[in-house]
Scaffold this active site. Structure first.
Site, PDB file in Angstrom:
ATOM      1  N   GLY A  12      34.836 -15.877  39.418  1.00  0.00           N
ATOM      2  CA  GLY A  12      36.197 -15.807  39.959  1.00  0.00           C
ATOM      3  C   GLY A  12      36.161 -15.727  41.470  1.00  0.00           C
ATOM      4  O   GLY A  12      37.013 -15.094  42.095  1.00  0.00           O
ATOM      5  N   ASP A  62      34.498 -21.615  32.885  1.00  0.00           N
ATOM      6  CA  ASP A  62      35.304 -20.539  32.314  1.00  0.00           C
ATOM      7  C   ASP A  62      34.334 -19.474  31.815  1.00  0.00           C
ATOM      8  O   ASP A  62      33.544 -19.727  30.899  1.00  0.00           O
ATOM      9  CB  ASP A  62      36.127 -21.123  31.144  1.00  0.00           C
ATOM     10  CG  ASP A  62      36.935 -20.071  30.406  1.00  0.00           C
ATOM     11  OD1 ASP A  62      36.794 -18.866  30.708  1.00  0.00           O
ATOM     12  OD2 ASP A  62      37.715 -20.467  29.519  1.00  0.00           O
ATOM     13  N   VAL A  63      34.384 -18.289  32.411  1.00  0.00           N
ATOM     14  CA  VAL A  63      33.399 -17.249  32.035  1.00  0.00           C
ATOM     15  C   VAL A  63      33.546 -16.816  30.576  1.00  0.00           C
ATOM     16  O   VAL A  63      32.613 -16.256  30.003  1.00  0.00           O
ATOM     17  CB  VAL A  63      33.475 -16.000  32.950  1.00  0.00           C
ATOM     18  CG1 VAL A  63      33.068 -16.330  34.367  1.00  0.00           C
ATOM     19  CG2 VAL A  63      34.835 -15.317  32.883  1.00  0.00           C
ATOM     20  N   ASN A  89      33.526 -10.675  38.349  1.00  0.00           N
ATOM     21  CA  ASN A  89      34.821 -10.412  39.000  1.00  0.00           C
ATOM     22  C   ASN A  89      35.978 -11.196  38.379  1.00  0.00           C
ATOM     23  O   ASN A  89      37.127 -10.771  38.494  1.00  0.00           O
ATOM     24  CB  ASN A  89      34.677 -10.757  40.498  1.00  0.00           C
ATOM     25  CG  ASN A  89      36.011 -10.900  41.179  1.00  0.00           C
ATOM     26  OD1 ASN A  89      36.655  -9.903  41.522  1.00  0.00           O
ATOM     27  ND2 ASN A  89      36.481 -12.135  41.370  1.00  0.00           N
ATOM     28  N   SER A 141      38.974  -1.578  36.807  1.00  0.00           N
ATOM     29  CA  SER A 141      40.311  -1.379  37.385  1.00  0.00           C
ATOM     30  C   SER A 141      40.735   0.065  37.176  1.00  0.00           C
ATOM     31  O   SER A 141      40.280   0.723  36.226  1.00  0.00           O
ATOM     32  CB  SER A 141      41.312  -2.300  36.679  1.00  0.00           C
ATOM     33  OG  SER A 141      42.633  -1.960  37.042  1.00  0.00           O
ATOM     34  N   TYR A 154      44.713  -5.293  28.993  1.00  0.00           N
ATOM     35  CA  TYR A 154      43.943  -5.296  30.251  1.00  0.00           C
ATOM     36  C   TYR A 154      43.236  -3.948  30.435  1.00  0.00           C
ATOM     37  O   TYR A 154      42.044  -3.896  30.758  1.00  0.00           O
ATOM     38  CB  TYR A 154      44.920  -5.568  31.396  1.00  0.00           C
ATOM     39  CG  TYR A 154      44.340  -5.604  32.789  1.00  0.00           C
ATOM     40  CD1 TYR A 154      43.759  -6.765  33.297  1.00  0.00           C
ATOM     41  CD2 TYR A 154      44.410  -4.483  33.624  1.00  0.00           C
ATOM     42  CE1 TYR A 154      43.255  -6.798  34.600  1.00  0.00           C
ATOM     43  CE2 TYR A 154      43.916  -4.516  34.923  1.00  0.00           C
ATOM     44  CZ  TYR A 154      43.342  -5.675  35.405  1.00  0.00           C
ATOM     45  OH  TYR A 154      42.844  -5.711  36.685  1.00  0.00           O
ATOM     46  N   ALA A 157      40.323  -3.680  27.997  1.00  0.00           N
ATOM     47  CA  ALA A 157      39.201  -4.544  28.372  1.00  0.00           C
ATOM     48  C   ALA A 157      38.485  -4.001  29.613  1.00  0.00           C
ATOM     49  O   ALA A 157      37.255  -4.055  29.711  1.00  0.00           O
ATOM     50  CB  ALA A 157      39.701  -5.969  28.620  1.00  0.00           C
ATOM     51  N   ILE A 187      45.323  -3.946  45.189  1.00  0.00           N
ATOM     52  CA  ILE A 187      44.744  -4.811  46.230  1.00  0.00           C
ATOM     53  C   ILE A 187      45.600  -6.065  46.349  1.00  0.00           C
ATOM     54  O   ILE A 187      45.968  -6.671  45.329  1.00  0.00           O
ATOM     55  CB  ILE A 187      43.294  -5.214  45.851  1.00  0.00           C
ATOM     56  CG1 ILE A 187      42.433  -3.980  45.531  1.00  0.00           C
ATOM     57  CG2 ILE A 187      42.660  -6.048  46.968  1.00  0.00           C
ATOM     58  CD1 ILE A 187      42.249  -2.990  46.656  1.00  0.00           C
TER      59      ILE A 187
HETATM   60  P1  NAD Z   1      42.784 -13.443  41.933  1.00  0.00           P
HETATM   61  O1  NAD Z   1      43.731 -14.054  40.983  1.00  0.00           O
HETATM   62  O2  NAD Z   1      43.013 -13.555  43.384  1.00  0.00           O
HETATM   63  O3  NAD Z   1      41.299 -13.972  41.628  1.00  0.00           O
HETATM   64  C1  NAD Z   1      40.805 -14.118  40.323  1.00  0.00           C
HETATM   65  C2  NAD Z   1      40.016 -15.408  40.255  1.00  0.00           C
HETATM   66  O4  NAD Z   1      39.418 -15.499  38.943  1.00  0.00           O
HETATM   67  C3  NAD Z   1      40.899 -16.661  40.412  1.00  0.00           C
HETATM   68  O5  NAD Z   1      40.363 -17.512  41.403  1.00  0.00           O
HETATM   69  C4  NAD Z   1      40.864 -17.296  39.040  1.00  0.00           C
HETATM   70  O6  NAD Z   1      40.966 -18.725  39.076  1.00  0.00           O
HETATM   71  C5  NAD Z   1      39.525 -16.830  38.506  1.00  0.00           C
HETATM   72  N1  NAD Z   1      39.458 -16.856  37.046  1.00  0.00           N
HETATM   73  C6  NAD Z   1      40.409 -16.462  36.169  1.00  0.00           C
HETATM   74  N2  NAD Z   1      39.981 -16.624  34.914  1.00  0.00           N
HETATM   75  C7  NAD Z   1      38.732 -17.123  34.994  1.00  0.00           C
HETATM   76  C8  NAD Z   1      37.771 -17.505  34.025  1.00  0.00           C
HETATM   77  N3  NAD Z   1      38.031 -17.400  32.716  1.00  0.00           N
HETATM   78  N4  NAD Z   1      36.564 -17.969  34.452  1.00  0.00           N
HETATM   79  C9  NAD Z   1      36.300 -18.079  35.784  1.00  0.00           C
HETATM   80  N5  NAD Z   1      37.191 -17.746  36.730  1.00  0.00           N
HETATM   81  C10 NAD Z   1      38.388 -17.270  36.349  1.00  0.00           C
HETATM   82  O7  NAD Z   1      42.707 -11.898  41.498  1.00  0.00           O
HETATM   83  P2  NAD Z   1      41.928 -10.626  42.087  1.00  0.00           P
HETATM   84  O8  NAD Z   1      42.945  -9.561  42.223  1.00  0.00           O
HETATM   85  O9  NAD Z   1      41.056 -10.979  43.223  1.00  0.00           O
HETATM   86  O10 NAD Z   1      41.054 -10.234  40.809  1.00  0.00           O
HETATM   87  C11 NAD Z   1      39.641 -10.096  40.831  1.00  0.00           C
HETATM   88  C12 NAD Z   1      39.241  -9.005  39.860  1.00  0.00           C
HETATM   89  O11 NAD Z   1      39.736  -7.745  40.336  1.00  0.00           O
HETATM   90  C13 NAD Z   1      39.825  -9.168  38.454  1.00  0.00           C
HETATM   91  O12 NAD Z   1      38.847  -8.839  37.495  1.00  0.00           O
HETATM   92  C14 NAD Z   1      40.953  -8.164  38.424  1.00  0.00           C
HETATM   93  O13 NAD Z   1      41.246  -7.735  37.122  1.00  0.00           O
HETATM   94  C15 NAD Z   1      40.362  -7.064  39.278  1.00  0.00           C
HETATM   95  N6  NAD Z   1      41.310  -6.102  39.828  1.00  0.00           N
HETATM   96  C16 NAD Z   1      42.255  -6.485  40.743  1.00  0.00           C
HETATM   97  C17 NAD Z   1      43.113  -5.535  41.252  1.00  0.00           C
HETATM   98  C18 NAD Z   1      44.163  -5.897  42.272  1.00  0.00           C
HETATM   99  O14 NAD Z   1      45.011  -5.043  42.585  1.00  0.00           O
HETATM  100  N7  NAD Z   1      44.159  -7.098  42.813  1.00  0.00           N
HETATM  101  C19 NAD Z   1      43.047  -4.208  40.844  1.00  0.00           C
HETATM  102  C20 NAD Z   1      42.086  -3.846  39.915  1.00  0.00           C
HETATM  103  C21 NAD Z   1      41.216  -4.811  39.419  1.00  0.00           C
END
Ligand code: NAD
Length: 246
Positions: A12, A62-63, A89, A141, A154, A157, A187
């Site tokens: 990701g 796709d992971v 990620n 998270s 969510y 998981a 974030i």
């Molecule tokens: P984001 O949407 O900016 O980035 C996520 C990326 O993952 C995207 O580019 C998307 O295309 C890619 N993606 C989605 N499904 C995928 C798959 N099956 N295979 C490969 N790539 C895939 O979101 P983010 O906020 O940067 O999220 C990153 C991680 O942080 C996630 O695991 C999210 O759950 C976690 N997270 C985010 C927050 C927040 O507040 N942003 C808080 C806690 C946890």
């Protein structure tokens, strides 16, 4: 922190936290494999990594898909010969009340978050064991620690990632491989901005520092866990969260 000679794979990596982590690790000297389900996003961030003077390999996969992940890993290892640092990620987040949640939505959340973490870690761990060094970092998270209404799938998981991290940390400790989790607070990324504006404001209001975090706040935590300096840190969860939980 000097990561020269290290190779990191970031799932990701095409957006938000993954993109920031790719750039911070590249600035520290690592070569980067940028995975994303979107080829355009993976290529865009790989371009930014290359601009920093590091080797960059974009791989769309796709992971959640075991076969695609194995193909990605073969491509990564044949191009860059090894992966020292894995950052699990990739993630999705769709708010839905539990009583309206479909089985498909539940399964998809597990397939991406804990299934993807299994697929990538399982595919890369043997070559880390063979070299006696590795860093496995998975993004959990606050929802996985505290639970979040509207995000039962969510939260469950993300909690699974914490159990995975602790058990695997015990198994791999004697091989020079650390396994840790990062549990971010709110974030500012496209994923987080998909929540209702009122929910966003609610989170900011209860965050003691008074504002949301930046993707770089998480990237720097990942960089620390990926470093040589963190070799005594394993099975832990670091929470850059502005104090929203303590
Ligand atoms: P984001 O949407 O900016 O980035 C996520 C990326 O993952 C995207 O580019 C998307 O295309 C890619 N993606 C989605 N499904 C995928 C798959 N099956 N295979 C490969 N790539 C895939 O979101 P983010 O906020 O940067 O999220 C990153 C991680 O942080 C996630 O695991 C999210 O759950 C976690 N997270 C985010 C927050 C927040 O507040 N942003 C808080 C806690 C946890």
């Amino acid at each position: 922190m000097d990561m020269s000679g290290k190779v990191a794979l970031i799932t990701g990596g095409g957006s938000g936290i993954g993109r920031a982590t790719a750039l911070v690790l590249a600035q520290a000297g690592a070569d980067i494999i940028v995975n994303d389900i979107s080829p355009e996003k993976a290529e865009g961030v790989a371009g930014e990594v290359a601009d920093l003077g590091r080797q960059a390999l974009p791989i769309a996969a796709d992971v959640a898909d075991h076969t695609s992940v194995n193909t990605m890993i073969n491509q990564a290892l044949s191009n860059l010969k090894k992966v020292d640092i894995l950052v699990n990620n990739a993630g999705i987040g769709v708010e839905v009340p539990f009583h309206q949640m479909t089985k498909a939505e539940w399964d998809q959340m597990f397939a991406v978050h804990i299934g993807g973490t299994f697929n990538c870690t399982h595919g890369l761990v043997q070559q880390m064991i063979d070299r006696g060094w590795g860093r496995i970092i998975s993004i959990s998270s606050g929802a996985g620690l505290m639970g979040e209404a509207g995000l039962v799938h969510y939260s469950a998981a993300k909690a699974a990632i914490l159990g995975f991290t602790k058990a695997l940390a015990r198994e791999l400790a004697s091989h020079g491989i650390t396994v840790n989790a990062v549990a971010p607070g709110l974030i500012d990324t496209p994923l987080a901005r998909s929540i209702q504006p009122e929910t966003w404001e609610k989170f900011v209001k209860i965050t003691p520092v008074g504002h949301e975090g930046r993707p770089e706040d998480i990237a720097h935590a990942c960089a620390y866990l990926a470093s040589e300096e963190a070799s005594f840190v394993t099975g832990q969860t670091i929470s850059p969260n502005g104090g929203i939980w303590m």
